[in-house]
Structure formats: C-alpha cells, structure tokens
Write a protein that holds these residues in place. Structure first.
Motif, PDB file in Angstrom:
ATOM      1  N   UNK A 133      85.732 -44.191 -29.122  1.00  0.00           N
ATOM      2  CA  UNK A 133      84.445 -43.664 -28.665  1.00  0.00           C
ATOM      3  C   UNK A 133      84.558 -42.172 -28.333  1.00  0.00           C
ATOM      4  N   UNK A 134      85.576 -41.809 -27.572  1.00  0.00           N
ATOM      5  CA  UNK A 134      85.772 -40.406 -27.205  1.00  0.00           C
ATOM      6  C   UNK A 134      85.943 -39.514 -28.427  1.00  0.00           C
ATOM      7  N   UNK A 135      86.776 -39.944 -29.365  1.00  0.00           N
ATOM      8  CA  UNK A 135      87.031 -39.155 -30.577  1.00  0.00           C
ATOM      9  C   UNK A 135      85.746 -38.909 -31.363  1.00  0.00           C
ATOM     10  N   UNK A 136      84.968 -39.968 -31.537  1.00  0.00           N
ATOM     11  CA  UNK A 136      83.774 -39.851 -32.375  1.00  0.00           C
ATOM     12  C   UNK A 136      82.696 -39.011 -31.699  1.00  0.00           C
ATOM     13  N   UNK A 137      82.549 -39.177 -30.378  1.00  0.00           N
ATOM     14  CA  UNK A 137      81.587 -38.357 -29.636  1.00  0.00           C
ATOM     15  C   UNK A 137      81.904 -36.875 -29.822  1.00  0.00           C
ATOM     16  N   UNK A 138      83.226 -36.579 -29.764  1.00  0.00           N
ATOM     17  CA  UNK A 138      83.635 -35.195 -29.895  1.00  0.00           C
ATOM     18  C   UNK A 138      83.442 -34.696 -31.321  1.00  0.00           C
ATOM     19  N   UNK A 139      83.878 -35.516 -32.276  1.00  0.00           N
ATOM     20  CA  UNK A 139      83.787 -35.116 -33.676  1.00  0.00           C
ATOM     21  C   UNK A 139      82.355 -34.822 -34.103  1.00  0.00           C
ATOM     22  N   UNK A 140      81.420 -35.652 -33.677  1.00  0.00           N
ATOM     23  CA  UNK A 140      80.034 -35.477 -34.129  1.00  0.00           C
ATOM     24  C   UNK A 140      79.149 -34.778 -33.107  1.00  0.00           C
ATOM     25  N   UNK A 141      79.773 -34.230 -32.069  1.00  0.00           N
ATOM     26  CA  UNK A 141      79.044 -33.487 -31.025  1.00  0.00           C
ATOM     27  C   UNK A 141      77.814 -34.223 -30.539  1.00  0.00           C
ATOM     28  N   UNK A 142      78.075 -35.456 -30.142  1.00  0.00           N
ATOM     29  CA  UNK A 142      76.983 -36.292 -29.677  1.00  0.00           C
ATOM     30  C   UNK A 142      76.958 -36.305 -28.153  1.00  0.00           C
ATOM     31  N   UNK A 143      75.772 -36.152 -27.590  1.00  0.00           N
ATOM     32  CA  UNK A 143      75.602 -36.294 -26.152  1.00  0.00           C
ATOM     33  C   UNK A 143      75.796 -37.784 -25.822  1.00  0.00           C
ATOM     34  N   UNK A 144      76.770 -38.128 -24.942  1.00  0.00           N
ATOM     35  CA  UNK A 144      77.026 -39.545 -24.650  1.00  0.00           C
ATOM     36  C   UNK A 144      75.769 -40.272 -24.135  1.00  0.00           C
ATOM     37  N   UNK A 145      74.853 -39.523 -23.548  1.00  0.00           N
ATOM     38  CA  UNK A 145      73.606 -40.103 -23.067  1.00  0.00           C
ATOM     39  C   UNK A 145      72.722 -40.629 -24.184  1.00  0.00           C
ATOM     40  N   UNK A 146      73.041 -40.231 -25.419  1.00  0.00           N
ATOM     41  CA  UNK A 146      72.267 -40.719 -26.566  1.00  0.00           C
ATOM     42  C   UNK A 146      72.724 -42.097 -27.030  1.00  0.00           C
ATOM     43  N   UNK A 147      73.903 -42.518 -26.547  1.00  0.00           N
ATOM     44  CA  UNK A 147      74.499 -43.753 -27.078  1.00  0.00           C
ATOM     45  C   UNK A 147      74.351 -44.935 -26.131  1.00  0.00           C
ATOM     46  N   UNK A 148      73.897 -46.040 -26.715  1.00  0.00           N
ATOM     47  CA  UNK A 148      73.811 -47.284 -25.966  1.00  0.00           C
ATOM     48  C   UNK A 148      74.679 -48.290 -26.707  1.00  0.00           C
ATOM     49  N   UNK A 149      75.471 -49.083 -25.991  1.00  0.00           N
ATOM     50  CA  UNK A 149      76.209 -50.142 -26.681  1.00  0.00           C
ATOM     51  C   UNK A 149      75.655 -51.496 -26.273  1.00  0.00           C
ATOM     52  N   UNK A 150      75.516 -52.380 -27.271  1.00  0.00           N
ATOM     53  CA  UNK A 150      74.992 -53.720 -27.022  1.00  0.00           C
ATOM     54  C   UNK A 150      76.129 -54.730 -27.114  1.00  0.00           C
ATOM     55  N   UNK A 151      76.289 -55.487 -26.046  1.00  0.00           N
ATOM     56  CA  UNK A 151      77.297 -56.551 -26.055  1.00  0.00           C
ATOM     57  C   UNK A 151      76.622 -57.847 -25.608  1.00  0.00           C
TER      58      UNK A 151
END
Ligand code: C2E
Ligand code: MG
Ligand code: MG
Ligand code: MG
Length: 292
Positions: A133-151
């Motif tokens: 998760x950390x790697x991909x957020x950094x690679x694609x410059x995504x604001x973590x607040x944009x991501x929701x995970x469904x479990x």
C-alpha cells in the motif's frame, strides 16, 4: 454482462465436481498468463451521496476478458486466486491500477472522489500488505484519503486481534475502512464498536426485496440507525429502484450504490459520467445524476 453472470451462476449450480475441478485447474494455470497478457481489467461503479445525488466514490470491480470464455465474473476466479495464493499478485495489480486511475481522474476534476478497493482474506493477511500500500501510494502520488478498502466481516472474524492491528495501521496511513456485505455474516454490533472502521456497506440481500419484505426494511433501518450511533457512514449496495432509494434516504442512509445510479463502467464512461453535469448515462440504466 448480466446475462453472462446469469449463465455463470447457472453453471456453478449445475457443474459436476469433475467440471468444477477442471475449471479450478484451468483458472489456476491461466491466471498468471492472463495478467501478463493484460487480460484483466477494472470497471468502476459509482457510489452516490443520497442527500445530494453527487458521486462521492467509485468501487473498483475486476473482470477477466478470457479469450475463450468471454467476460468471467470475479465470483468465479477470485476464489481460485484466493486458494492458490495468486490473489496477492493480482491484488497488487488491482491496487496499482485503481490508484493510477484515481490519480488521473482527480487531476481532471475539481472535487476529488474516492476509490473503493476490495481486499480478500489472503491479501489482508499477507505480511507485505502495508508495504504494498505504501509503495503504490507513493508511486502514483495518491492522497491516502482518496482510498477506501473494503473487507468482509467473515475475514475479520478469522483472527480479530491481528485484524485490528492491520486496520489500525491502514487507518494510520490515512485510508478509509469499509465493512463489505454487512449483515450476512456473523458479526454483532458489540464487536463492531471495538473495530477501527469507518464505513458499513449493507449487503444487497437486505435491499433487493424492499419494499415487498417488511422484515428486510426493518432490519435495514435498524442497521442504519445503529451504525450511525457508532459514527459509521452507511452505504447501501444493490439499489435498483427509486422506491428503494427513497426508503434508504428516509432512513438517512448516507450513500447508495446500484444499477439505479449506474452499472460498473469503464474509465472512459466514468469520465463522461463525471464531466457532463446532469448527463444521463447511455450504456447503463438511464438515471440522471447531478454530478460534482
Ligand atoms: P462486492 O464487493 O460486494 O461488489 C458488489 C457486487 O454487486 C458487484 O458484482 C457489482 O457489480 C454488483 N452490483 C452492484 N450494484 C448492483 C445492483 O443494483 N444489482 C445487482 N444485481 N448487482 C449489483 P461483481 O462486480 O460481479 O463482483 C462480485 C464480487 O467479486 C464483489 O462483491 C467482490 O467480493 C469480488 N471482487 C470484485 N472485484 C474484486 C477485486 O478487485 N478484488 C477482490 N479481492 N475481490 C473482488
Ligand atoms: Mg465490495
Ligand atoms: Mg459488497
Ligand atoms: Mg455483496
């Protein structure tokens, strides 16, 4: 697509054990090659704020464009990928593809929307999850607040203390946590209140027979009100009719998802859904959504 799913469901009920094993072996062999050949794709289904009608997020839903079988439903191959462990590799691809898309989308719109990504049990318990998760957020410059995970709830029940640990770390990264398919598992509100979660998705099972089943309406109303007491945002999945939408709105359900608003669509269709204010959706069911 609905036809496709119908056929698949029919198939899984009538298939002999031998056929099922054949499919299992075929899929487990083919999936890694299919990923390399770029035969998986993501569709995006809007989630709409029921009080404003705006699209606030989209759920990423995977499809397999199989060279012989046509579009294969995730209900058929995700369990196989889960069993063989390939889900970890495939899940990374889903996460990366979804993050790349939300970066692209949010750089084109004024109000950012969120992307909801499904995590299966094995992915959730994978020791590499947080680094991924950390790697991909950094690679694609995504604001973590944009991501929701469904479990799902059943996933949480397997090992609750380590689940709490993982959820706490995901939240610390800034991600939103949603419980998917709520109500069909074994969870109780008693343990829900101890979990670091933000969103509850009421399973389609409770929504589909509204307004014909009084029981479902009462259960849904109770789930919504209890979830609100626990400060959770409530999403209803599988809304297909306006009567259902109105009922849920009356119960102060926060967000709705379902064919009434839109079927899962491609990135291109999503962009046109978001960019043209008040545009009707051509390819799916034609409801009008005022757009952000
Ligand atoms: P889910 O996460 O509960 O997703 C909702 C499912 O309901 C989706 O099916 C969606 O297309 C369908 N749906 C949405 N609105 C309506 C409606 O109004 N009526 C009806 N009849 N159906 C509706 P889909 O795309 O076939 O996905 C099935 C399941 O596969 C998902 O259930 C999820 O558990 C799993 N899945 C899908 N994509 C992924 C993925 O990328 N990773 C993982 N681990 N699982 C995934
Ligand atoms: Mg989901
Ligand atoms: Mg769901
Ligand atoms: Mg469901």
């Amino acid at each position: 697509q609905a036809k496709e799913m119908g056929r698949n469901q029919y198939r899984s009920f009538t298939e002999s054990l031998h056929d099922q094993l054949q499919t299992y072996l075929q899929f487990s062999r083919e999936m890694p090659k299919a990923l390399e050949a770029d035969h998986f794709c993501l569709l995006y289904q809007p989630q709409v704020d029921l009080s404003t009608g705006s699209i606030v997020s989209v759920e990423a839903l995977i499809r397999w464009e199989h060279s012989e079988l046509g579009i294969v439903s995730p209900n058929e191959f995700i369990p196989v990928a889960e069993e063989t462990g390939f889900i970890v590799t495939l899940g990374r691809w889903v996460f990366a593809t979804a993050c790349e898309m939300i970066h692209r989308l949010n750089s084109r719109t004024e109000t950012p929307i969120r992307i909801a990504i499904n995590l299966s049990s094995r992915q959730f318990r994978d020791p590499g999850l947080l680094d991924m998760v950390r790697d991909i957020i950094e690679e694609y410059q995504v604001d973590p607040g944009w991501i929701e995970v469904e479990i799902t709830e059943s996933l949480l029940m397997q090992d609750i203390s380590s689940a709490i640990e993982t959820l706490t770390e995901l939240q610390a990264l800034g991600l939103t946590i949603a419980i998917d398919d709520f109500g069909i598992g074994y969870s109780s509100f008693n343990y829900l209140k101890t979990l670091p979660i933000n969103v509850l998705k009421v399973d389609r099972e409770f929504i589909k027979d509204i307004p014909n089943h009084q029981d479902d309406m009462e259960i849904t109303a109770a789930i919504i009100s209890m979830a609100h007491r626990l400060n959770l945002t409530v999403v209803a999945e599988g809304i297909e009719t306006d009567v259902q939408r109105r009922f849920l709105e009356e119960q102060r359900c926060n967000v709705g998802q379902g064919y009434l608003f839109s079927r899962p669509v491609t990135y291109e269709n999503l962009v046109s859904l978001l960019e043209v204010p008040g545009a009707t959706q051509e390819s799916a069911k034609g409801s009008i959504i005022p757009v952000i």
